[in-house]
Design a protein around this motif. Structure first.
Motif, PDB file in Angstrom:
ATOM      1  N   ARG A   1      77.671  -0.232  42.072  1.00  0.00           N
ATOM      2  CA  ARG A   1      77.665  -0.140  43.530  1.00  0.00           C
ATOM      3  C   ARG A   1      76.708  -1.092  44.232  1.00  0.00           C
ATOM      4  NH1 ARG A   1      78.363   6.436  44.322  1.00  0.00           N
ATOM      5  NH2 ARG A   1      79.954   6.659  42.681  1.00  0.00           N
ATOM      6  N   GLY A   2      75.862  -1.739  43.479  1.00  0.00           N
ATOM      7  CA  GLY A   2      75.015  -2.767  44.084  1.00  0.00           C
ATOM      8  C   GLY A   2      73.709  -2.243  44.627  1.00  0.00           C
ATOM      9  N   ARG A   3      73.726  -1.350  45.595  1.00  0.00           N
ATOM     10  CA  ARG A   3      72.492  -0.797  46.170  1.00  0.00           C
ATOM     11  C   ARG A   3      72.713   0.662  46.510  1.00  0.00           C
ATOM     12  NH1 ARG A   3      70.558   0.617  51.020  1.00  0.00           N
ATOM     13  NH2 ARG A   3      72.495  -0.022  52.041  1.00  0.00           N
ATOM     14  N   MET A   4      71.738   1.505  46.130  1.00  0.00           N
ATOM     15  CA  MET A   4      71.823   2.933  46.429  1.00  0.00           C
ATOM     16  C   MET A   4      70.431   3.455  46.750  1.00  0.00           C
ATOM     17  SD  MET A   4      74.499   4.360  43.520  1.00  0.00           S
ATOM     18  CE  MET A   4      74.648   5.955  44.329  1.00  0.00           C
ATOM     19  N   THR A   5      70.370   4.368  47.684  1.00  0.00           N
ATOM     20  CA  THR A   5      69.104   4.983  48.021  1.00  0.00           C
ATOM     21  C   THR A   5      68.776   6.071  47.001  1.00  0.00           C
ATOM     22  OG1 THR A   5      70.082   6.722  49.394  1.00  0.00           O
ATOM     23  CG2 THR A   5      69.588   4.610  50.472  1.00  0.00           C
TER      24      THR A   5
ATOM     25  N   LEU B   1      65.112  -4.058  37.988  1.00  0.00           N
ATOM     26  CA  LEU B   1      65.556  -3.477  39.255  1.00  0.00           C
ATOM     27  C   LEU B   1      64.374  -3.411  40.201  1.00  0.00           C
ATOM     28  CD1 LEU B   1      64.447  -0.290  39.379  1.00  0.00           C
ATOM     29  CD2 LEU B   1      66.323   0.057  37.795  1.00  0.00           C
TER      30      LEU B   1
ATOM     31  N   ASP C   1      70.155  -9.687  40.863  1.00  0.00           N
ATOM     32  CA  ASP C   1      71.471 -10.335  40.853  1.00  0.00           C
ATOM     33  C   ASP C   1      71.751 -10.978  39.499  1.00  0.00           C
ATOM     34  OD1 ASP C   1      71.837  -9.589  43.425  1.00  0.00           O
ATOM     35  OD2 ASP C   1      71.298 -11.526  44.302  1.00  0.00           O
TER      36      ASP C   1
ATOM     37  N   LEU D   1      74.032   1.770  39.636  1.00  0.00           N
ATOM     38  CA  LEU D   1      73.474   0.610  40.346  1.00  0.00           C
ATOM     39  C   LEU D   1      74.265  -0.653  40.023  1.00  0.00           C
ATOM     40  CD1 LEU D   1      69.635   1.251  39.942  1.00  0.00           C
ATOM     41  CD2 LEU D   1      71.038   1.587  41.985  1.00  0.00           C
ATOM     42  N   GLN D   2      74.698  -0.771  38.775  1.00  0.00           N
ATOM     43  CA  GLN D   2      75.473  -1.943  38.386  1.00  0.00           C
ATOM     44  C   GLN D   2      76.816  -1.974  39.098  1.00  0.00           C
ATOM     45  OE1 GLN D   2      75.393  -3.285  34.208  1.00  0.00           O
ATOM     46  NE2 GLN D   2      77.617  -3.021  34.218  1.00  0.00           N
TER      47      GLN D   2
ATOM     48  N   TYR E   1      67.527   1.060  45.964  1.00  0.00           N
ATOM     49  CA  TYR E   1      67.323   0.427  44.663  1.00  0.00           C
ATOM     50  C   TYR E   1      68.520  -0.438  44.325  1.00  0.00           C
ATOM     51  CZ  TYR E   1      63.552   3.798  44.042  1.00  0.00           C
ATOM     52  OH  TYR E   1      62.404   4.527  44.199  1.00  0.00           O
ATOM     53  N   ARG E   2      68.246  -1.550  43.659  1.00  0.00           N
ATOM     54  CA  ARG E   2      69.315  -2.420  43.190  1.00  0.00           C
ATOM     55  C   ARG E   2      68.833  -3.222  41.996  1.00  0.00           C
ATOM     56  NH1 ARG E   2      71.411  -6.339  47.499  1.00  0.00           N
ATOM     57  NH2 ARG E   2      72.529  -7.107  45.675  1.00  0.00           N
TER      58      ARG E   2
END
Length: 309
Positions: A16-20, A49, A63, A13-14, A59-60
């Motif tokens: 790639r930013g956002r992942m399903t 998160l 910021d 997550l850190q 999920y992300r």
């Protein structure tokens, strides 16, 4: 096992930013239900998160949140420093960046892992080029690498082995490969995807034109296929030979007892096989093809005459 997976999920997550949940499940090789439980565990541990539903959901991390690399194992920390090649990075114009990155990584590691990483650099050195022959001069490597990174087309002036020996061609540089100390450019062009030796590039003219790599292209997959095809074209014939135990050892052949071993060996050409088998001296006898056997016999007679007396 689960602790390692939680760290990997957090780093994904850190990075790639956002992942399903499905994307995370595929990366971690677990079920979507397991991902849901892992996300809940991270949230309960205080990791900031959040998830959102819908087409743009997933999920992300909040910021600005960054985690320290305390999840690295000793083997992972050692591998990170062993994989870093100062000479290669310098050729690409990234020598200073590599040194800085290693410094940051070392600073982020716990004391014990920092000591492990330091010992790797003290005790292991990778020198990729072979012994015989100087390293290739690649003055245009940095320009080619910049085009690969920026996804911009270039015009190459290139020297090749067949006529016309010098050509000029617009190509779209997909990636660079370092093989046995030699750099190769994989690029798309008017005749499809081709491989170019970077040391044979005479000039590079960058263009402002951007390009998109074709869907499904994978650099590692292409290179594996290229090597397979290269070997298939390289060894188009074979020779039947007899080898002493020493000759078998030198060719990497399993002996069939304590005496001579008869085996078929792939060969590139008569000329190439003639040179290679002569290096084995009396530890090989070529039985076929007849042309190769006769060539070696003639060479042996010439050497015998030359050294008599």
């Amino acid at each position: 096992m689960r602790a390692s997976r939680l760290v990997t999920l957090l780093l994904l997550l850190q990075d790639r930013g956002r992942m399903t949940a499905r994307q995370l499940a595929d990366e971690l090789e677990v079920s979507v239900r397991t991902v849901y439980r892992d996300v809940e565990a991270l949230g309960a541990a205080g990791i900031p998160l959040y998830g959102a539903a819908g087409h743009e959901g997933g999920y992300r991390l909040v910021d600005g949140y960054r985690t320290r690399l305390t999840g690295l194992t000793a083997d992972e920390a050692q591998a990170a420093f062993l994989a870093a090649l100062p000479g290669t990075a310098a050729e690409l114009g990234l020598g200073e960046a590599l040194a800085t990155a290693q410094l940051k990584l070392r600073a982020a590691l716990p004391t014990e892992l920092r000591e492990h990483a330091g010992r790797i650099q003290e005790r292991f050195l990778l020198d990729a080029p072979g012994w015989y022959g100087d390293a290739d001069r690649v003055p245009d490597l940095a320009a080619v690498a910049a085009a690969v990174w920026a996804r911009r087309a270039v015009v190459l002036r290139y020297r090749r082995w067949r006529a016309p020996e010098e050509i000029e061609r617009r190509v779209e540089p997909y990636g660079l490969v370092l093989k046995a100390g030699r750099w190769y450019l994989v690029a798309g062009g008017p005749s499809g995807i081709r491989t170019y030796r970077v040391d044979q590039i005479l000039a590079v003219r960058p263009m402002e034109e951007e390009f998109v790599i074709p869907d499904g292209f994978d650099l590692a997959g292409y290179w594996t296929g290229y090597l397979t095809d290269f070997r298939a074209r390289l060894h188009t014939s074979e020779a039947l030979v007899r080898l002493t135990p020493e000759g078998a050892r030198r060719l990497g052949v399993t002996p069939t007892g304590g005496g001579w071993t008869e085996v078929r060996i792939p060969i590139e050409s008569i000329d190439h096989a003639h040179r290679e088998f002569l290096r084995l001296g009396a530890d090989v006898e070529v039985l076929a093809p007849a042309e190769l056997r006769n060539r070696i016999a003639q060479t042996a007679r010439t050497l015998s005459t030359r050294y008599e007396g």
